[in-house]
Write an enzyme that holds these catalytic residues in place. Structure first.
Site, PDB file in Angstrom:
ATOM      1  N   GLY A  15      10.505   4.735 -16.981  1.00 46.18           N
ATOM      2  CA  GLY A  15      11.440   4.142 -15.761  1.00 46.18           C
ATOM      3  C   GLY A  15      12.390   2.891 -16.493  1.00 46.18           C
ATOM      4  O   GLY A  15      12.552   2.123 -15.678  1.00 46.18           O
ATOM      5  N   ASP A  66      10.010  13.050 -15.718  1.00 48.79           N
ATOM      6  CA  ASP A  66       9.731  13.218 -14.477  1.00 48.79           C
ATOM      7  C   ASP A  66       8.226  12.791 -14.090  1.00 48.79           C
ATOM      8  O   ASP A  66       7.313  13.539 -14.501  1.00 48.79           O
ATOM      9  CB  ASP A  66      10.137  14.398 -14.094  1.00 48.79           C
ATOM     10  N   SER A 149       2.646  -4.464  -7.887  1.00 46.49           N
ATOM     11  CA  SER A 149       3.508  -5.256  -7.026  1.00 46.49           C
ATOM     12  C   SER A 149       2.602  -6.148  -5.919  1.00 46.49           C
ATOM     13  O   SER A 149       1.536  -6.129  -6.061  1.00 46.49           O
ATOM     14  CB  SER A 149       3.946  -4.163  -5.906  1.00 46.49           C
ATOM     15  N   TYR A 162       2.339   2.811  -0.542  1.00 45.05           N
ATOM     16  CA  TYR A 162       2.765   2.036  -1.667  1.00 45.05           C
ATOM     17  C   TYR A 162       1.830   0.984  -2.173  1.00 45.05           C
ATOM     18  O   TYR A 162       1.550   0.809  -3.173  1.00 45.05           O
ATOM     19  CB  TYR A 162       4.195   1.752  -1.684  1.00 45.05           C
ATOM     20  N   ALA A 164      -1.108   0.016  -0.842  1.00 46.77           N
ATOM     21  CA  ALA A 164      -2.515   0.545  -1.429  1.00 46.77           C
ATOM     22  C   ALA A 164      -2.603   1.244  -2.696  1.00 46.77           C
ATOM     23  O   ALA A 164      -3.411   0.995  -3.402  1.00 46.77           O
ATOM     24  CB  ALA A 164      -3.070   1.524  -0.116  1.00 46.77           C
TER      25      ALA A 164
END
Length: 255
Positions: A15, A66, A149, A162, A164
């Site tokens: 990414g 991907d 995060s 997200y 969790a």
């Protein structure tokens, strides 16, 4: 007197075509690392980042990945091995940064099984199986950094799955560090706080951004470069005794 030519260390950033991933790739290149970055839907953006690095005197290659398509990991690995050989004359690389992911903006009551499964596949299952696939090609003494995060620590409506899953990634970080300790591969997670990027569909309105900034000890939202520079700083022997840790880069949000 004989001289030893030290080979360039290489980082793979998933990414890496935009946002935090792009910043990690650029800062890593500034520190002298060879960069392999991946993109998914926007090859032009991925190639632009690689070209920016090359224009500054670095070495970089952009590859398609991907993260939601686990069946593609074998072919990606073969592409990676070919690039390592052709560009660096190496069979291994040194650092893996698992940054690719997708965001969530649905309350629990509105989250469908389809949305849930997609989040799991990209943000957790993909991280696990891509790392499993690539770790044989990481040098002994290398490092893996999983981008987590702040939402793994604090709760924010609309991000339950997200957050969790990112907590789960932090758990995986410790297990990978434990199971690959014999190879001296360090595995850490870096958890960005509120970062002012387009991830998840936009930056939000100004009042919302100011509200989040007011909850942060440094009084501002983070920038992608705040995270990118820090992650790049971990990709060196300076962090040689940092292992199995969760490090939050959030300016002191929700303390």
């Amino acid at each position: 007197m004989s001289t030893t030519i030290q080979q360039q260390k290489i980082v793979l950033v998933t990414g890496g075509s935009r946002g935090i991933g792009k910043s990690i790739a650029l800062h890593a290149a500034e520190r002298g690392l060879g960069v392999i970055l991946t993109y998914n839907n926007n090859p032009e953006k991925g190639r632009e980042v690689a070209e920016q690095i090359r224009a500054s005197g670095g070495k970089a290659v952009a590859l398609k990945l991907d993260a939601s398509l686990l069946s593609s990991f074998d072919s990606f690995t073969e592409q990676l091995r070919a690039v390592l050989k052709s560009e660096w004359n190496r069979d291994e690389f040194d650092y893996l940064v698992n940054n690719a992911g997708i965001a969530q903006r649905t309350l629990i009551k509105d989250t469908t099984e389809e949305v849930f499964d997609q989040l799991v596949t990209v943000n957790f299952k993909g991280v696990f199986f891509l790392t499993q696939k690539l770790i044989p090609f990481i040098t002994d003494g290398g490092q893996i950094i999983n981008i987590s995060s702040g939402l793994a620590r604090f709760a924010f409506p609309g991000t339950a799955v997200y957050g969790a899953l990112k907590a789960g990634v932090e758990g995986l970080t410790r297990y990978f560090a434990k199971e690959y300790a014999d190879r001296k591969i360090r595995v850490n997670s870096v958890a960005p706080g509120a970062i002012d990027t387009e991830f998840g569909g936009g930056k939000g309105d100004e009042s919302h951004r100011q509200q989040i900034a007011s909850m942060t000890a440094l009084g501002r939202l983070g920038e992608a470069d705040d995270v990118g520079a820090f992650v790049a700083s971990l990709l060196s022997d300076d962090s040689r005794y940092v292992n199995a840790q969760r490090i939050e880069v959030g300016g002191g949000i929700y303390i």
